[in-house]
Design a protein around this motif. Structure first.
Motif, PDB file in Angstrom:
ATOM      1  N   GLY A  47       0.796  -1.217   0.000  1.00 52.51           N
ATOM      2  CA  GLY A  47       0.000   0.000   0.000  1.00 52.51           C
ATOM      3  C   GLY A  47       0.829   1.267   0.000  1.00 52.51           C
ATOM      4  N   ASP A  48       2.099   1.151   0.424  1.00 48.25           N
ATOM      5  CA  ASP A  48       2.993   2.315   0.382  1.00 48.25           C
ATOM      6  C   ASP A  48       3.413   2.596  -1.057  1.00 48.25           C
ATOM      7  OD1 ASP A  48       2.954   2.555   3.133  1.00 48.25           O
ATOM      8  OD2 ASP A  48       4.810   1.418   3.430  1.00 48.25           O
ATOM      9  N   ARG A  49       3.845   3.820  -1.282  1.00 49.94           N
ATOM     10  CA  ARG A  49       4.406   4.161  -2.584  1.00 49.94           C
ATOM     11  C   ARG A  49       5.884   3.782  -2.585  1.00 49.94           C
ATOM     12  NH1 ARG A  49       2.594   6.098  -6.889  1.00 49.94           N
ATOM     13  NH2 ARG A  49       3.905   7.092  -8.452  1.00 49.94           N
ATOM     14  N   ALA A  50       6.307   3.090  -3.616  1.00 50.93           N
ATOM     15  CA  ALA A  50       7.696   2.648  -3.708  1.00 50.93           C
ATOM     16  C   ALA A  50       8.615   3.824  -4.028  1.00 50.93           C
ATOM     17  CB  ALA A  50       7.847   1.585  -4.782  1.00 50.93           C
ATOM     18  N   PRO A  51       9.756   3.906  -3.369  1.00 46.88           N
ATOM     19  CA  PRO A  51      10.731   4.948  -3.710  1.00 46.88           C
ATOM     20  C   PRO A  51      11.260   4.757  -5.135  1.00 46.88           C
ATOM     21  CG  PRO A  51      11.213   3.955  -1.575  1.00 46.88           C
ATOM     22  CD  PRO A  51      10.179   3.097  -2.222  1.00 46.88           C
ATOM     23  N   ALA A  52      11.788   5.820  -5.695  1.00 48.12           N
ATOM     24  CA  ALA A  52      12.402   5.730  -7.021  1.00 48.12           C
ATOM     25  C   ALA A  52      13.642   4.840  -6.949  1.00 48.12           C
ATOM     26  CB  ALA A  52      12.785   7.118  -7.512  1.00 48.12           C
ATOM     27  N   ILE A  53      13.900   4.124  -8.037  1.00 50.15           N
ATOM     28  CA  ILE A  53      15.078   3.261  -8.128  1.00 50.15           C
ATOM     29  C   ILE A  53      15.836   3.616  -9.399  1.00 50.15           C
ATOM     30  CG2 ILE A  53      15.947   0.891  -8.226  1.00 50.15           C
ATOM     31  CD1 ILE A  53      13.300  -0.019  -6.941  1.00 50.15           C
ATOM     32  N   GLN A  54      16.928   4.328  -9.224  1.00 53.33           N
ATOM     33  CA  GLN A  54      17.793   4.717 -10.340  1.00 53.33           C
ATOM     34  C   GLN A  54      19.230   4.385  -9.950  1.00 53.33           C
ATOM     35  OE1 GLN A  54      16.211   8.860 -10.300  1.00 53.33           O
ATOM     36  NE2 GLN A  54      15.896   8.563 -12.495  1.00 53.33           N
ATOM     37  N   LEU A  55      19.754   3.314 -10.512  1.00 51.77           N
ATOM     38  CA  LEU A  55      21.065   2.806 -10.143  1.00 51.77           C
ATOM     39  C   LEU A  55      21.803   2.309 -11.386  1.00 51.77           C
ATOM     40  CD1 LEU A  55      19.922   0.682  -7.054  1.00 51.77           C
ATOM     41  CD2 LEU A  55      21.179   2.840  -6.937  1.00 51.77           C
ATOM     42  N   ARG A  56      23.089   2.013 -11.229  1.00 51.98           N
ATOM     43  CA  ARG A  56      23.865   1.450 -12.329  1.00 51.98           C
ATOM     44  C   ARG A  56      23.704  -0.066 -12.333  1.00 51.98           C
ATOM     45  NH1 ARG A  56      26.120   5.647 -14.514  1.00 51.98           N
ATOM     46  NH2 ARG A  56      27.080   4.436 -16.179  1.00 51.98           N
ATOM     47  N   ASP A  57      23.588  -0.623 -13.539  1.00 51.37           N
ATOM     48  CA  ASP A  57      23.366  -2.061 -13.664  1.00 51.37           C
ATOM     49  C   ASP A  57      24.675  -2.810 -13.919  1.00 51.37           C
ATOM     50  OD1 ASP A  57      24.008  -1.711 -16.353  1.00 51.37           O
ATOM     51  OD2 ASP A  57      21.950  -1.908 -17.058  1.00 51.37           O
ATOM     52  N   GLN A  58      24.559  -4.116 -14.203  1.00 51.03           N
ATOM     53  CA  GLN A  58      25.745  -4.948 -14.388  1.00 51.03           C
ATOM     54  C   GLN A  58      26.545  -4.584 -15.633  1.00 51.03           C
ATOM     55  OE1 GLN A  58      22.501  -5.971 -14.790  1.00 51.03           O
ATOM     56  NE2 GLN A  58      22.416  -8.037 -15.684  1.00 51.03           N
ATOM     57  N   HIS A  59      25.953  -3.767 -16.491  1.00 53.61           N
ATOM     58  CA  HIS A  59      26.667  -3.298 -17.686  1.00 53.61           C
ATOM     59  C   HIS A  59      27.253  -1.907 -17.462  1.00 53.61           C
ATOM     60  CE1 HIS A  59      24.783  -6.757 -19.500  1.00 53.61           C
ATOM     61  NE2 HIS A  59      23.582  -6.268 -19.232  1.00 53.61           N
ATOM     62  N   ASP A  60      27.194  -1.447 -16.216  1.00 53.96           N
ATOM     63  CA  ASP A  60      27.678  -0.128 -15.805  1.00 53.96           C
ATOM     64  C   ASP A  60      26.921   0.996 -16.516  1.00 53.96           C
ATOM     65  OD1 ASP A  60      29.244   1.439 -14.141  1.00 53.96           O
ATOM     66  OD2 ASP A  60      30.782   1.748 -15.662  1.00 53.96           O
ATOM     67  N   ALA A  61      25.638   0.739 -16.786  1.00 59.48           N
ATOM     68  CA  ALA A  61      24.774   1.741 -17.407  1.00 59.48           C
ATOM     69  C   ALA A  61      23.728   2.189 -16.390  1.00 59.48           C
ATOM     70  CB  ALA A  61      24.089   1.165 -18.639  1.00 59.48           C
ATOM     71  N   GLU A  62      23.334   3.448 -16.472  1.00 60.43           N
ATOM     72  CA  GLU A  62      22.293   3.965 -15.574  1.00 60.43           C
ATOM     73  C   GLU A  62      20.972   3.289 -15.907  1.00 60.43           C
ATOM     74  OE1 GLU A  62      21.212   6.203 -12.326  1.00 60.43           O
ATOM     75  OE2 GLU A  62      23.205   6.121 -13.237  1.00 60.43           O
ATOM     76  N   PHE A  63      20.298   2.779 -14.878  1.00 56.50           N
ATOM     77  CA  PHE A  63      19.043   2.057 -15.091  1.00 56.50           C
ATOM     78  C   PHE A  63      17.966   2.651 -14.198  1.00 56.50           C
ATOM     79  CE2 PHE A  63      15.885  -1.228 -14.857  1.00 56.50           C
ATOM     80  CZ  PHE A  63      15.900  -1.802 -16.121  1.00 56.50           C
ATOM     81  N   ASP A  64      16.826   2.965 -14.800  1.00 54.50           N
ATOM     82  CA  ASP A  64      15.698   3.547 -14.082  1.00 54.50           C
ATOM     83  C   ASP A  64      14.537   2.549 -14.103  1.00 54.50           C
ATOM     84  OD1 ASP A  64      13.657   5.042 -12.987  1.00 54.50           O
ATOM     85  OD2 ASP A  64      14.068   6.833 -14.180  1.00 54.50           O
ATOM     86  N   VAL A  65      14.160   2.049 -12.944  1.00 54.77           N
ATOM     87  CA  VAL A  65      13.084   1.053 -12.858  1.00 54.77           C
ATOM     88  C   VAL A  65      11.755   1.621 -13.336  1.00 54.77           C
ATOM     89  CG1 VAL A  65      11.728  -0.328 -11.215  1.00 54.77           C
ATOM     90  CG2 VAL A  65      14.219  -0.330 -11.093  1.00 54.77           C
ATOM     91  N   ALA A  66      11.618   2.946 -13.329  1.00 53.72           N
ATOM     92  CA  ALA A  66      10.391   3.568 -13.841  1.00 53.72           C
ATOM     93  C   ALA A  66      10.130   3.169 -15.290  1.00 53.72           C
ATOM     94  CB  ALA A  66      10.487   5.085 -13.720  1.00 53.72           C
ATOM     95  N   SER A  67      11.203   2.883 -16.040  1.00 55.36           N
ATOM     96  CA  SER A  67      11.030   2.483 -17.439  1.00 55.36           C
ATOM     97  C   SER A  67      10.342   1.128 -17.547  1.00 55.36           C
ATOM     98  CB  SER A  67      12.387   2.441 -18.151  1.00 55.36           C
ATOM     99  OG  SER A  67      13.217   1.420 -17.600  1.00 55.36           O
ATOM    100  N   LEU A  68      10.527   0.277 -16.545  1.00 53.80           N
ATOM    101  CA  LEU A  68       9.861  -1.024 -16.531  1.00 53.80           C
ATOM    102  C   LEU A  68       8.416  -0.911 -16.071  1.00 53.80           C
ATOM    103  CD1 LEU A  68      12.660  -3.272 -14.940  1.00 53.80           C
ATOM    104  CD2 LEU A  68      12.115  -2.980 -17.368  1.00 53.80           C
ATOM    105  N   LEU A  69       8.147   0.027 -15.176  1.00 57.12           N
ATOM    106  CA  LEU A  69       6.789   0.179 -14.648  1.00 57.12           C
ATOM    107  C   LEU A  69       5.800   0.641 -15.711  1.00 57.12           C
ATOM    108  CD1 LEU A  69       7.556   1.745 -11.151  1.00 57.12           C
ATOM    109  CD2 LEU A  69       6.619  -0.533 -11.606  1.00 57.12           C
ATOM    110  N   THR A  70       6.291   1.231 -16.794  1.00 56.78           N
ATOM    111  CA  THR A  70       5.388   1.624 -17.875  1.00 56.78           C
ATOM    112  C   THR A  70       4.811   0.397 -18.579  1.00 56.78           C
ATOM    113  OG1 THR A  70       7.179   1.751 -19.508  1.00 56.78           O
ATOM    114  CG2 THR A  70       6.686   3.752 -18.262  1.00 56.78           C
ATOM    115  N   LYS A  71       5.476  -0.758 -18.394  1.00 59.52           N
ATOM    116  CA  LYS A  71       5.050  -1.990 -19.074  1.00 59.52           C
ATOM    117  C   LYS A  71       4.258  -2.929 -18.168  1.00 59.52           C
ATOM    118  CE  LYS A  71       9.520  -1.692 -21.419  1.00 59.52           C
ATOM    119  NZ  LYS A  71      10.854  -2.322 -21.582  1.00 59.52           N
TER     120      LYS A  71
END
Length: 221
Positions: free
Chosen positions: A48-72
């Motif tokens: 029920g809580d709102r999830a915090p933003a998740i913007q971190l570097r991935d295993q390819h050393d690229a910036e990854f924003d989980v918000a891009s997955l939530l659109t799907k």
């Protein structure tokens, strides 16, 4: 028949009890009890809580924003301690095995560790993971979710005995801390649909439990 993650962990725990010295077991058991008594499992983000933003570097050393997955669709977020942790590796492999079913249910998956990007990449390679594995140096996201905790001096001694340099793995001097092995499911609108914030790192959410939730929601839509 393939063992579930819960069955694999039960078997591994039995072996752990057989080979780890009883004094070290007692310290780790006490630490788990301390975490349970601290109330962290309840003060962490919950359903029920709102999830915090998740913007971190991935295993390819690229910036990854989980918000891009939530659109799907929904996103499963699992926090793990590090590639040095056998319980974590079993969990990551179990999620990799069910990735097609997660996708069929319209969901994505990310794993988050406090380890350095190079170590995160090693973990992804070692376990042949094809989903995003993110490096949370400094525990920015873990703290936002409320699942970050610090070691006691006694626990530090045990990890020294295991020859595990946690600050070195975390890429932060004197960072003797880790996240709970917590698992969340975040809905498309950013609301947390599922939260497992158990305090015993030797236990994990079984992917089958997450799949039941996701497949039930997919069938109802």
């Amino acid at each position: 028949m393939t063992e579930t993650l819960s069955e694999q962990l039960e078997s591994y725990r039995a072996g752990w009890r057989a080979r780890v010295p009883t004094d070290r077991q007692a310290v780790m058991d006490g630490h788990v009890a301390h975490l349970a008594a601290s109330g962290i499992a309840k003060t962490a983000k919950q359903v029920g809580d709102r999830a915090p933003a998740i913007q971190l570097r991935d295993q390819h050393d690229a910036e990854f924003d989980v918000a891009s997955l939530l659109t799907k669709g929904a996103v499963v977020v699992t926090f793990y301690r590090g590639g040095w942790c056998p319980f974590c590796n079993m969990e990551l492999k179990a999620y990799q095995a069910v990735l097609p079913r997660l996708a069929a249910a319209g969901a994505s998956l990310v794993a988050i560790s406090p380890e350095k990007p190079d170590d995160v990449a090693d973990t992804a390679t070692k376990n042949e993971l094809s989903f995003p594995v993110l490096s949370d140096i400094g525990h920015t996201v873990a703290k936002a979710f409320g699942v970050h905790y610090a070691f006691t001096a006694e626990v530090r001694t045990v990890y020294d005995g295991f020859k595990l340099d946690i600050p070195g793995k975390n890429g932060a001097p004197d960072d003797w801390s880790l996240p709970l092995s917590a698992t969340y499911v975040i809905g498309r609108d950013g609301t947390i649909l599922f939260a497992d914030t158990r305090t015993d790192y030797r236990e994990r959410t079984d992917p089958e439990e997450v799949l039941r939730l996701l497949e039930h929601r997919a069938a109802a839509e």
